[in-house]
Scaffold this motif. Structure first.
Motif, PDB file in Angstrom:
ATOM      1  N   UNK A  75       0.847  -1.197   0.000  1.00  0.00           N
ATOM      2  CA  UNK A  75       0.000   0.000   0.000  1.00  0.00           C
ATOM      3  C   UNK A  75       0.883   1.249   0.000  1.00  0.00           C
ATOM      4  N   UNK A  76       0.537   2.195  -0.864  1.00  0.00           N
ATOM      5  CA  UNK A  76       1.223   3.481  -0.898  1.00  0.00           C
ATOM      6  C   UNK A  76       0.313   4.519  -0.261  1.00  0.00           C
ATOM      7  N   UNK A  77       0.818   5.231   0.735  1.00  0.00           N
ATOM      8  CA  UNK A  77       0.056   6.332   1.319  1.00  0.00           C
ATOM      9  C   UNK A  77       0.728   7.638   0.913  1.00  0.00           C
ATOM     10  N   UNK A  78      -0.098   8.623   0.581  1.00  0.00           N
ATOM     11  CA  UNK A  78       0.369   9.939   0.188  1.00  0.00           C
ATOM     12  C   UNK A  78      -0.398  10.937   1.044  1.00  0.00           C
ATOM     13  N   UNK A  79       0.306  11.617   1.937  1.00  0.00           N
ATOM     14  CA  UNK A  79      -0.344  12.533   2.875  1.00  0.00           C
ATOM     15  C   UNK A  79       0.260  13.928   2.742  1.00  0.00           C
ATOM     16  N   UNK A  80      -0.588  14.953   2.823  1.00  0.00           N
ATOM     17  CA  UNK A  80      -0.058  16.315   2.738  1.00  0.00           C
ATOM     18  C   UNK A  80       0.710  16.679   4.006  1.00  0.00           C
ATOM     19  N   UNK A  81       1.764  17.449   3.822  1.00  0.00           N
ATOM     20  CA  UNK A  81       2.499  18.025   4.942  1.00  0.00           C
ATOM     21  C   UNK A  81       2.107  19.497   4.997  1.00  0.00           C
ATOM     22  N   UNK A  82       1.471  19.908   6.051  1.00  0.00           N
ATOM     23  CA  UNK A  82       0.978  21.269   6.249  1.00  0.00           C
ATOM     24  C   UNK A  82       0.058  21.695   5.100  1.00  0.00           C
TER      25      UNK A  82
END
Length: 144
Positions: A75-82
């Motif tokens: 699984x690839x997770x892509x989360x925003x930073x700020x």
């Protein structure tokens, strides 16, 4: 006359040096659970207004950056930073995420749902071969 050093004395500190080096490398690399480097797609030339706006080349960025992580080799997770509190692209743009191997070949392209204020991470299930070959990620802001 030049004085020769004693070989036993020269090597006396070697065990200490090796011990210190071993202590400094306490974390081991886990290819199944790891950070994946990312970058934005080109920000010059044929870059779209949407991409330039989202990346912060024209106005404030949607996010200060992105955190991409491979989880359990599937699984690839892509989360925003700020993530910005508000942005003109919210509800009007999504991410196109290119997955690349070590040779720079595109393996796959993923798309998110439209970006939103307070949005969380995006998660994508990957085929085993894709996850194994994954080296880095390129992110483009695109219209739906």
């Amino acid at each position: 006359m030049r004085r020769r050093s004693n070989p036993a004395r020269r090597c006396a500190g070697l065990p200490l040096l090796l011990a210190v080096a071993a202590c400094g490398s306490s974390s081991t690399f886990d290819p199944n659970n790891r950070e994946v480097p990312w970058t934005y797609g080109p920000l010059t030339g044929g870059a779209t207004e949407v991409h330039l706006s989202g990346a912060g080349k024209k106005g404030e960025p949607v996010a200060k950056g992105w955190q991409c992580r491979l989880v359990q080799q599937k699984r690839l997770t892509v989360a925003p930073y700020q993530l910005a509190a508000a942005h003109p692209l919210f509800g009007k743009a999504m991410l196109s995420i290119g997955l690349f191997d070590r040779a720079g070949n595109r393996i796959e392209t993923l798309r998110t749902t439209p970006l939103a204020a307070g949005g969380g991470a995006f998660s994508f299930e990957l085929a085993e071969a894709t996850a194994k070959a994954l080296n880095d990620v390129v992110i483009w802001y695109v219209e739906p």
